[in-house]
Structures are given as C-alpha cells and as structure tokens.
Design a protein around this motif. Structure first.
Motif, PDB file in Angstrom:
ATOM      1  N   LEU A 188      -2.243   2.616  -6.835  1.00  0.00           N
ATOM      2  CA  LEU A 188      -1.571   3.372  -7.405  1.00  0.00           C
ATOM      3  C   LEU A 188      -0.186   2.841  -6.355  1.00  0.00           C
ATOM      4  CD1 LEU A 188      -1.153   5.205  -8.911  1.00  0.00           C
ATOM      5  CD2 LEU A 188      -1.583   7.658  -7.169  1.00  0.00           C
ATOM      6  N   LEU A 189       0.885   2.614  -6.660  1.00  0.00           N
ATOM      7  CA  LEU A 189       2.298   2.919  -6.203  1.00  0.00           C
ATOM      8  C   LEU A 189       2.823   4.058  -6.602  1.00  0.00           C
ATOM      9  CD1 LEU A 189       2.820  -0.853  -7.283  1.00  0.00           C
ATOM     10  CD2 LEU A 189       1.236  -0.113  -5.170  1.00  0.00           C
ATOM     11  N   SER A 190       3.572   5.016  -5.675  1.00  0.00           N
ATOM     12  CA  SER A 190       4.525   5.462  -5.332  1.00  0.00           C
ATOM     13  C   SER A 190       6.040   5.178  -5.403  1.00  0.00           C
ATOM     14  CB  SER A 190       4.294   6.141  -4.355  1.00  0.00           C
ATOM     15  OG  SER A 190       4.733   7.922  -4.543  1.00  0.00           O
ATOM     16  N   ARG A 191       6.674   5.383  -6.263  1.00  0.00           N
ATOM     17  CA  ARG A 191       8.215   5.152  -6.587  1.00  0.00           C
ATOM     18  C   ARG A 191       8.436   3.902  -6.220  1.00  0.00           C
ATOM     19  NH1 ARG A 191      11.427  10.350  -6.197  1.00  0.00           N
ATOM     20  NH2 ARG A 191       9.964  11.647  -5.947  1.00  0.00           N
ATOM     21  N   PRO A 192       7.441   2.986  -7.048  1.00  0.00           N
ATOM     22  CA  PRO A 192       7.890   1.777  -6.796  1.00  0.00           C
ATOM     23  C   PRO A 192       9.634   1.210  -6.717  1.00  0.00           C
ATOM     24  CG  PRO A 192       6.611   1.638  -8.066  1.00  0.00           C
ATOM     25  CD  PRO A 192       6.613   2.840  -8.061  1.00  0.00           C
ATOM     26  N   ASP A 193      10.088  -0.297  -6.426  1.00  0.00           N
ATOM     27  CA  ASP A 193      11.794   0.243  -6.296  1.00  0.00           C
ATOM     28  C   ASP A 193      12.314  -1.025  -7.263  1.00  0.00           C
ATOM     29  OD1 ASP A 193      12.026   1.682  -3.475  1.00  0.00           O
ATOM     30  OD2 ASP A 193      11.261  -0.068  -2.479  1.00  0.00           O
ATOM     31  N   PRO A 194      13.398  -0.152  -8.211  1.00  0.00           N
ATOM     32  CA  PRO A 194      14.140  -1.580  -9.283  1.00  0.00           C
ATOM     33  C   PRO A 194      14.386  -2.374  -8.162  1.00  0.00           C
ATOM     34  CG  PRO A 194      14.575   0.869  -9.461  1.00  0.00           C
ATOM     35  CD  PRO A 194      13.891   0.859  -7.783  1.00  0.00           C
ATOM     36  N   LEU A 195      14.670  -3.294  -8.913  1.00  0.00           N
ATOM     37  CA  LEU A 195      15.316  -5.002  -8.477  1.00  0.00           C
ATOM     38  C   LEU A 195      16.024  -4.653  -7.283  1.00  0.00           C
ATOM     39  CD1 LEU A 195      14.196  -7.742 -11.227  1.00  0.00           C
ATOM     40  CD2 LEU A 195      13.825  -7.404  -8.778  1.00  0.00           C
ATOM     41  N   ALA A 196      17.446  -3.823  -8.296  1.00  0.00           N
ATOM     42  CA  ALA A 196      18.548  -3.464  -7.981  1.00  0.00           C
ATOM     43  C   ALA A 196      19.366  -2.614  -6.630  1.00  0.00           C
ATOM     44  CB  ALA A 196      19.869  -3.147  -8.933  1.00  0.00           C
ATOM     45  N   SER A 197      17.881  -2.420  -6.667  1.00  0.00           N
ATOM     46  CA  SER A 197      17.557  -1.347  -5.089  1.00  0.00           C
ATOM     47  C   SER A 197      18.554  -1.806  -3.455  1.00  0.00           C
ATOM     48  CB  SER A 197      15.879  -0.559  -4.814  1.00  0.00           C
ATOM     49  OG  SER A 197      15.463  -1.227  -4.234  1.00  0.00           O
ATOM     50  N   ASP A 201       9.745   9.277 -13.960  1.00  0.00           N
ATOM     51  CA  ASP A 201       9.055  10.313 -13.385  1.00  0.00           C
ATOM     52  C   ASP A 201       7.357  10.427 -14.285  1.00  0.00           C
ATOM     53  OD1 ASP A 201      10.995  11.290 -12.200  1.00  0.00           O
ATOM     54  OD2 ASP A 201      10.954  12.223 -12.309  1.00  0.00           O
ATOM     55  N   ALA A 202       7.467   9.202 -15.391  1.00  0.00           N
ATOM     56  CA  ALA A 202       5.540   9.274 -15.533  1.00  0.00           C
ATOM     57  C   ALA A 202       5.110   8.630 -14.791  1.00  0.00           C
ATOM     58  CB  ALA A 202       5.741   8.492 -16.657  1.00  0.00           C
ATOM     59  N   LEU A 203       3.477   8.762 -15.283  1.00  0.00           N
ATOM     60  CA  LEU A 203       2.522   7.970 -15.214  1.00  0.00           C
ATOM     61  C   LEU A 203       2.594   6.205 -15.545  1.00  0.00           C
ATOM     62  CD1 LEU A 203      -0.074   6.993 -12.874  1.00  0.00           C
ATOM     63  CD2 LEU A 203      -0.707   8.485 -14.034  1.00  0.00           C
ATOM     64  N   SER A 204       2.551   5.139 -14.780  1.00  0.00           N
ATOM     65  CA  SER A 204       2.873   4.608 -15.684  1.00  0.00           C
ATOM     66  C   SER A 204       1.662   3.145 -15.491  1.00  0.00           C
ATOM     67  CB  SER A 204       3.362   3.213 -15.408  1.00  0.00           C
ATOM     68  OG  SER A 204       4.231   1.903 -15.908  1.00  0.00           O
ATOM     69  N   ILE A 205       1.072   3.139 -16.438  1.00  0.00           N
ATOM     70  CA  ILE A 205      -0.297   2.109 -16.120  1.00  0.00           C
ATOM     71  C   ILE A 205       0.282   0.905 -16.430  1.00  0.00           C
ATOM     72  CG2 ILE A 205      -2.665   1.225 -17.467  1.00  0.00           C
ATOM     73  CD1 ILE A 205      -3.294   4.134 -17.563  1.00  0.00           C
ATOM     74  N   TRP A 206       0.157  -0.340 -15.965  1.00  0.00           N
ATOM     75  CA  TRP A 206       0.715  -1.353 -15.530  1.00  0.00           C
ATOM     76  C   TRP A 206      -0.241  -2.695 -15.572  1.00  0.00           C
ATOM     77  CZ3 TRP A 206       3.285  -4.943 -10.424  1.00  0.00           C
ATOM     78  CH2 TRP A 206       3.961  -5.539 -10.953  1.00  0.00           C
ATOM     79  N   TYR A 263       5.089   7.083 -10.876  1.00  0.00           N
ATOM     80  CA  TYR A 263       3.811   6.700 -10.129  1.00  0.00           C
ATOM     81  C   TYR A 263       3.689   5.574 -11.446  1.00  0.00           C
ATOM     82  CZ  TYR A 263       2.854  10.190  -6.753  1.00  0.00           C
ATOM     83  OH  TYR A 263       3.342  11.334  -5.788  1.00  0.00           O
ATOM     84  N   VAL A 264       3.394   4.628 -10.560  1.00  0.00           N
ATOM     85  CA  VAL A 264       2.483   2.828 -11.085  1.00  0.00           C
ATOM     86  C   VAL A 264       1.291   2.403 -10.704  1.00  0.00           C
ATOM     87  CG1 VAL A 264       2.920   0.397 -11.752  1.00  0.00           C
ATOM     88  CG2 VAL A 264       5.369   1.748 -11.536  1.00  0.00           C
TER      89      VAL A 264
END
Length: 623
Positions: free
Chosen positions: A91-100, A203-208, A162-163
């Motif tokens: 489980l990844l918390s607040r994964p960072d977008p590329l442009a961050s 702010d969803a839970l994403s299943i990748w 979360y992802v």
C-alpha cells in the motif's frame, strides 16, 4: 524468463515478463475458481476485522457521498496500517505525481524536472508511475510541469490518496473489501491511458494492476461451448501491447490488440471492446476473450468463462472496465503472424489549394467500403492550421494484414490514380513486411499523451453512410466542415467483423461500422473554468451533434470519447444497455465500482471543485 527491451531515441525501457509454454490442452469446465480471503484474517483485531471480510454489505451505504478524509467515518490510521500489512506492504500512501519534482518542496529537483518536461507527451514516461493519468484535463490540471502548464503549485487534485500496488489476487480482494466496507471511493488503474479519466479519483483508494505481467501460452486451448480449439495466451492484465505482441511473434502468432505500444490491452481496453489493426479480420478485442480471472464486488476471486459466472463473462466482454469486477488475467485467442503490407504518406493544401486538397479527400471516401471489406485498417488524420489556412492529410498507416505488396497496391491504385489526376503529389511508401509484428512496430506512431487543452468526441459511421454517392457526399461535407471549424480529426477506416459465438456486451454499432471518426475541440488553457465549459458544451451541441444527426442509431466508442457525450448508455452500448444495467445491479449492488460514463454511473457524479468534467472532487449520489 523472457526480457523485452524497448529501444528508442529517448532511452531504453526494460520490462520483464514471464512466458511459460506448455503442450497441455486446457478444457473449460463448469467449475470456476472461487476464493475468499476471510480465512487469512487471523490476528486482525476484532474491532476492525469486519473491514476486510468478503461478501459483507457496506456500513455507510446510505451516505450521499463516498467517504473522504475529514469525514467522521474515514478509516483510522490503524485501519490503513492493517490493510498495508494484509497486502504485504504494497500500500502506497500519497504517491507522488511525476511533476512534483518541479515544485518547491522536499522533492524539488531541477534536473529531473527538465527530463519530465522533455518527455511529458510520451506514454513511456507515464505508465510506470502509480498515479499518473495520461489525460491531465480529466485529472484537474493540478500538477503539471510549469513549462507546460503552471498551476502555481502541485496539489493532488484528482489523484488517489492511497495506491495498492497489487501483485496477487488477494491484494485486490483486500482492497475491494476495504473500500466496500468503509465507503472509501475505489478506482482501478492499469497504465493510465484512459481518455475519460477512469483511472483517477480524488482521495480515492486506487488498485494498480500494472504489475500483473505473467504470460502463458497454450498450443491448443479448447472451449467446446463456443466451438474454439486452437492456440491461446493467458496474460496478466498489466501486460502491454509491446510485450504481448513480441511474445506472440516469438511463438509464430499475433493477438488482437490496439495500435498503441504501451496500452494495457488486457485491462480496460479489452473490457471496453477494443479496436485493432486486426479488427477487420477477427473482430474486437473483447471478441477474442475465452476466460477472465476476476475479483468481484463481494471480494471473491472467480473464473468467468462460457460455463462459469456467465453473466459476468458476458458483461466484461465489452461492458467497460472498472464496472463489474477487477480482472487479474485474460485468456484470448491467438492468430497467425502473417506477412503484412503498410503504406505511409501525406499531402497538404499548401501548393495545390484547398479545393484540390478536398477533392482528394472526397475521392478517398469512395473506397472506404471496399477497403474495410478487404480486411484492412487505415489510420489517417486531418490537421487544420487556422493561422495559415493550410490543411494536412496523413496516412499513418494504411495497414493490410495478410496482404502481399501487389494486393495492397491493387487496393490503393484506384484512389491513387484519382489523386494523380488531380495533380496531388505524394510518396505512398508501400512496404511489405515478413510478419504482422514487424509491420506493427515499423508503421504506427507512438502515442501522444498529456494534452492540456483538448478533448475528443467520436462517432461510428455505419455502412449506410457510404452506400450511395449522396450519402458519401453528405458525410464528406461534414468532415470538411469540422476541419473548417478547426477540429483535428483522427479516423479509422475499419469494420468489426462479428465472429461466430460472439454474444457479448460489445457495442452493436461496431458491427456495421466503416469509419470510426474522432474530432477534438481545443480551448485556451489559461481561460476560466466557465469559458472552458462553454467551449466544450458548444462542441457537443455543434460539431458532434452534426455527426450524430447524419448517423441516427449509431454510436460512439467508450474508450475514445468525451465525458460530455449525451445519452452515453445508448451511444456506448446501444440496445445492450438495459441488460448491462440489470447485471450491474446484480453483480455490484452497492456500486463499489464506479467510473465516469460507465454502466450505472448516472447514479453518481463527481462534484469537481471547478465545475469542469474531471476527477478533482468528491463522488456523490445524484439527487
């Protein structure tokens, strides 16, 4: 272990996939896989165990909106930590977008920002990121490289909080159970290609599902009920086009998939139908499916095929992704890897004038039916330039699977003769390849993603639009008008044959289709939300409505469409939509799965912060 390399001018992309070969003959039976995760919850505290159980009703089903941070019912940190433990730390918390990396903060890195900006429009730079959506317009435009669009800072917008980086079915089961039992919004992401933003949610839970990469080959797969006996591949849903095409080629086969290299064709692509360079020969991607392995809305892991979970099997073949379940693998038919011929060329109105240019396009329209009936796939564009008044035609390419050089020339020569008579100069560059795979790799352009000020509408024009000169004139005049209105157009001269025993949820408008047409509207990226919305609404009531008016009863393709498509149920599924609604209520009674313009989605709405059709807002019930 087979290792595949993507060598390009921008770098080397490495993906490892598992390819297993067997001479066994798998035969479908009436017994389907059925697993729950309830027996794995030993040691979970009793006061939160119910959050992870399969086949339970959600506690907060009566709430108007899904549960969000700050709500009283938002899961505790301990609940999230327990979920992480149950999914093996995935489980990844607040994964960072590329442009961050482009914005002030702990991640700021100027050198990395330069790289991100340089590769922003290439799909290869996005699909390995846990949250990236390749359509920033649907994300909410909150975190892009400043040189492309300066949002002032990098906020999460429509990205999930979360992802769950799933690598096993049980990970998905835990995520589905947790979302259903807590009321947290659930989204599903594979590669992030979706035009409409289905892979995002604030702010969803994403299943990748991107890392389900196994591929298994069967020399003789038998499904007695549908009458299929032949080669097949079972692929994890994370397998992308460039991976499966290479593996299939190495086995002497091809599979029906998209022309784009990085599309995850066993996820949303195949569940939405999926058109292909092979569709005029074999039908849509969904028509190839022999079996799914699926996590359902009640948290069970099942097999869906012609004899097990048949309603689910019917719905997932064309009914759309993120709707009825989360697939982990798909078994599809394999086809020969035959020689293929392709032609790429272009011409403009710059020297010949607009009237001659359009006479050349009108001449082409006369050959759409015979070309599609011959099993070819033409991918062509019309590009207007409002500053110069010049129009450009690109054939990228005319693709002729299982056709010799001479057969392809014979198909194209009638049109080419008319172009020559008009004085239109072009170099057809007709090339013969020894295999479908080599032709595919050499002929199609890489996908362009990350567009910040456009959206695309689409229409399927059936055979009836081409059967008389009067109807061909009518359609041509509407295409020309769209170009005059500054609409970039992308077209596919293609038909979708209807294979035997293909009863599924695929849009029936695909079957008589001869031209799958797209046009894009553009707006000022620095305009107000109200100005943008007005442009988009006028596009639908204007240019898109013109196309609908001349193709009554036809439809649109759910994967390449506009979120504002009116009456999307009819447009995307035609007369199959009532049955799909019934199955949605049966298979997902609590609406665990939601995606914009998906089956049953009219019961919900993303209340975006700027009023635009994007994922930057809460998902709430429609009053």
């Amino acid at each position: 272990m087979v290792r595949q390399h993507r060598n390009g001018s921008k770098g080397v992309w490495l993906t490892a996939i598992l390819a297993a070969s067997t001479n066994a003959t798998p035969v479908l039976t009436s017994t389907g896989l059925l697993r729950t995760v309830n027996n794995t919850l030993t040691g979970v505290a009793d006061d939160i165990k119910h959050l992870f159980l399969s086949d339970t009703a959600p506690v907060h089903n009566s709430s108007r909106c899904k549960v969000y941070p700050g709500d009283r019912n938002w899961p505790s940190d301990r609940a999230w930590e327990t979920l992480n433990q149950l999914v093996d730390g995935q489980l990844l918390s607040r994964p960072d977008p590329l442009a961050s990396v482009c914005y002030n903060g702990p991640l700021y890195n100027q050198a990395e920002c330069v790289k991100v900006t340089a590769y922003w429009n290439e799909s290869y730079s996005h699909f390995d990121n846990a949250v990236e959506m390749m359509s920033p317009v649907t994300q909410g435009m909150t975190c892009l490289p400043p040189n492309i669009f300066d949002s002032g800072n990098c906020t999460r917008g429509g990205f999930p909080l979360y992802v769950l980086n799933a690598t096993e079915p049980k990970h998905i089961q835990m995520g589905v159970n947790f979302a259903r039992n807590t009321g947290v919004r659930l989204v599903v992401k594979n590669t992030g290609h979706d035009f409409l933003g289905k892979s995002g949610g604030k702010d969803a839970l994403s299943i990748w599902t991107h890392h389900f990469k196994d591929i298994e080959y069967f020399e003789n797969f038998v499904d007695e009920k549908v009458g299929y006996s032949g080669p097949a591949f079972k692929a994890g849903v994370g397998v992308q086009a460039f991976e499966i095409y290479k593996t299939a080629h190495e086995k002497g086969h091809s599979v029906v998939g998209g022309e784009g290299e990085t599309v995850g064709i066993f996820g949303g692509y195949i569940q939405g139908g999926g058109h292909s360079p092979l569709t005029s020969l074999y039908g849509t991607g969904a028509d190839q499916v022999l079996a799914f392995e699926v996590v359902t809305a009640d948290g069970k892991f099942v097999t869906a095929n012609s004899t097990s979970n048949t309603d689910l099997f019917w719905a997932m073949r064309g009914g759309g992704g993120s709707t009825f379940g989360i697939a982990t693998s798909v078994t599809v038919k394999a086809h020969p890897d035959f020689p293929t011929t392709a032609s790429r060329f272009s011409f403009t109105s710059e020297k010949i004038g607009n009237e001659t240019f359009w006479a050349g396009i009108r001449a082409y329209v006369d050959y759409f039916i015979p070309n599609a009936d011959a099993g070819t796939y033409a991918y062509w564009t019309l590009i207007p330039n409002v500053w110069t008044g010049i129009f450009t035609f690109n054939m990228s390419p005319f693709f002729a699977p299982n056709k010799t050089l001479e057969e392809t020339k014979a198909l194209l020569q009638p049109w080419f003769t008319r172009l020559n008579d008009l004085g239109i100069n072009f170099d057809p560059n007709i090339t013969h390849f020894d295999s479908y795979y080599e032709a595919w790799r050499s002929s199609f352009p890489l996908e362009t993603v990350g567009k910040i000020n456009s959206t695309t509408g689409s229409r399927m024009f059936p055979r009836a639009n081409f059967e008389t000169e009067e109807k061909r004139d009518e359609l041509f005049n509407h295409l020309r008008q769209s170009s005059k209105n500054n609409r970039v157009q992308v077209h596919f001269n293609i038909k979708a044959v209807d294979p035997a025993n293909s009863d599924n949820a695929v849009n029936p408008a695909w079957r008589p289709n001869i031209l799958f047409a797209q046009q894009a509207v553009r707006w000022n990226p620095n305009g107000t939300a109200a100005e943008t919305l007005k442009v988009r609404q006028e596009f639908q009531s204007g240019d898109m409505q013109r196309w609908r008016d001349i193709s009554p009863g036809a439809g649109s393709y759910l994967a390449e469409a506009d979120r504002l498509e009116p009456n999307f149920g009819q447009a995307f599924w035609g007369d199959k939509y009532p049955r799909l609604l019934e199955l949605k209520a049966k298979l997902d009674p609590h609406d665990v799965f939601f995606a914009t313009t998906s089956v049953g989605s009219e019961r919900w709405k993303v209340e975006s912060v700027d009023g635009l059709p994007n994922e930057n807002g809460k998902l709430c019930r429609v009053d």
